[in-house]
Design a protein around this motif. Structure first.
Motif, PDB file in Angstrom:
ATOM      1  N   ASP A 134     -62.841  30.118 -10.069  1.00 14.56           N
ATOM      2  CA  ASP A 134     -62.299  28.760 -10.077  1.00 14.56           C
ATOM      3  C   ASP A 134     -62.436  28.088 -11.444  1.00 14.56           C
ATOM      4  O   ASP A 134     -61.513  27.413 -11.910  1.00 14.56           O
ATOM      5  CB  ASP A 134     -63.012  27.928  -9.007  1.00 14.56           C
ATOM      6  CG  ASP A 134     -62.387  26.563  -8.834  1.00 14.56           C
ATOM      7  OD1 ASP A 134     -61.148  26.495  -8.745  1.00 14.56           O
ATOM      8  OD2 ASP A 134     -63.142  25.570  -8.780  1.00 14.56           O
ATOM      9  N   ARG A 135     -63.592  28.274 -12.084  1.00 12.88           N
ATOM     10  CA  ARG A 135     -63.847  27.601 -13.368  1.00 12.88           C
ATOM     11  C   ARG A 135     -64.525  28.579 -14.324  1.00 12.88           C
ATOM     12  O   ARG A 135     -65.728  28.494 -14.590  1.00 12.88           O
ATOM     13  CB  ARG A 135     -64.711  26.365 -13.137  1.00 12.88           C
ATOM     14  CG  ARG A 135     -64.092  25.407 -12.120  1.00 12.88           C
ATOM     15  CD  ARG A 135     -64.982  24.241 -11.776  1.00 12.88           C
ATOM     16  NE  ARG A 135     -65.083  23.284 -12.868  1.00 12.88           N
ATOM     17  CZ  ARG A 135     -65.791  22.145 -12.784  1.00 12.88           C
ATOM     18  NH1 ARG A 135     -66.437  21.865 -11.665  1.00 12.88           N
ATOM     19  NH2 ARG A 135     -65.842  21.317 -13.800  1.00 12.88           N
TER      20      ARG A 135
ATOM     21  N   GLN B 277     -66.694  27.343 -17.463  1.00 12.85           N
ATOM     22  CA  GLN B 277     -67.950  26.658 -17.150  1.00 12.85           C
ATOM     23  C   GLN B 277     -68.849  27.472 -16.228  1.00 12.85           C
ATOM     24  O   GLN B 277     -69.911  27.008 -15.827  1.00 12.85           O
ATOM     25  CB  GLN B 277     -67.646  25.305 -16.493  1.00 12.85           C
ATOM     26  CG  GLN B 277     -66.883  24.347 -17.392  1.00 12.85           C
ATOM     27  CD  GLN B 277     -66.454  23.111 -16.629  1.00 12.85           C
ATOM     28  OE1 GLN B 277     -65.577  23.177 -15.777  1.00 12.85           O
ATOM     29  NE2 GLN B 277     -67.090  21.986 -16.937  1.00 12.85           N
TER      30      GLN B 277
END
Length: 305
Positions: free
Chosen positions: A249-250, A253
């Protein structure tokens, strides 16, 4: 007779998996009923009784069999009645029996609560409890000897596949006999194991109190180890699963988010292990108190220690 003469043949010589699972659950219930009978006999004799375990027995019965085991049976019975209208009357009676057992189970639990509070005599607990045990055994015997074979002769593989697709028929985790013993039933789980062990040992040797306490302490430690392993495994799987979601998803990060998530999961893991440690220490102290109580009884009776 079934409504559609063209229906495929029933499952054959091997009993359907759902019925096998229900029979296994019956064995668990029978083990709990055996422990209840032992406790009722102890009340009648005026012996020491673990009132908390007595409460846990009936709390378990109204929490799990009445809410998960019997409703699953009812769904199967309803399906059978839709196929074979001749069984509708018998199905209704079985379901009424489930309702009666649930009601009587709550009544026994209430009687036990009042007895523990000093408001009722032990005689009332014994009478009510024995009637409940008798009904439970009669009901399970009827199902296993007559109802289950009849169901297996009516339902086809297609019928069982339809039933298996029902979410409400998926077995719920048993809080005593399942993979992970629920905290509020840990005393009951330990006593059931001890009771089953006695069933093998009884009549072969005279119980040696010190050895018995040692064995029960070992049981406490074994359950604690199993619980710790399960908790750790669950957290590791959660950590891995959530790390994958975060990375997908990310991705940029992900390192920081995964580190923060792992820290959160680690704290949760430590809290659960800490609670497990406290429960284990409490259980070991309880076993030791029981050993001392039984030794005092033996001493008063003039029995050798």
């Amino acid at each position: 007779m079934p409504n559609d003469a063209r229906r495929e043949k029933p499952t054959g010589p091997h009993e359907a998996a759902m019925l096998v699972a229900l029979r296994a659950e019956h064995r668990h219930i029978a083990a709990v009923m055996a422990l209840l009978s032992q406790q009722l006999n102890a009340i009648e004799r005026g012996d020491l009784v673990d009132t908390h375990v007595l409460y846990e027995i009936m709390d378990y019965m109204v929490t799990w069999p009445d809410r998960f085991h019997h409703p699953r049976e009812d769904l199967i019975y309803d399906h059978v009645a839709e196929i074979d209208h001749g069984m509708a009357g018998e199905v209704r009676e079985l379901e009424r029996d489930h309702d009666r057992m649930a009601r009587e189970g709550r009544e026994v639990l209430y009687v036990i609560e009042r007895w523990r509070a000093g408001e009722l005599s032990g005689r009332e607990v014994v009478d009510k409890g024995r009637a409940y045990v008798k009904r439970a055994h009669e009901h399970m015997n009827l199902e296993e000897e007559e109802v289950f074979p009849l169901i297996d002769s009516v339902l086809t593989r297609s019928d069982w596949r339809d039933l298996e697709a029902e979410d409400s028929l998926n077995p719920a985790a048993d809080p005593v006999f399942g993979r992970r013993v629920q905290r509020e039933f840990r005393h009951l789980a330990r006593k059931v194991r001890r009771s089953l062990r006695h069933g093998v040992e009884q009549g072969a040797v005279i119980e040696w109190v010190g050895i018995e306490a040692l064995l029960e302490s070992w049981e406490v430690m074994t359950m604690a180890w199993q619980g710790g392993a399960t908790i750790t495994g669950d957290h590791l799987r959660s950590s891995l699963r959530e790390a994958v979601y975060i990375a997908l998803d990310r991705p940029l990060q992900a390192p920081l988010l995964c580190a923060a998530n792992n820290a959160r999961l680690t704290l949760s893991w430590l809290e659960e292990l800490s609670q497990l440690t406290r429960d284990t220490a409490s259980d070991l102290a309880r076993v030791n108190r029981e050993r001392k109580d039984r030794m005092r009884l033996l001493k008063r009776a003039g029995a050798p220690r």
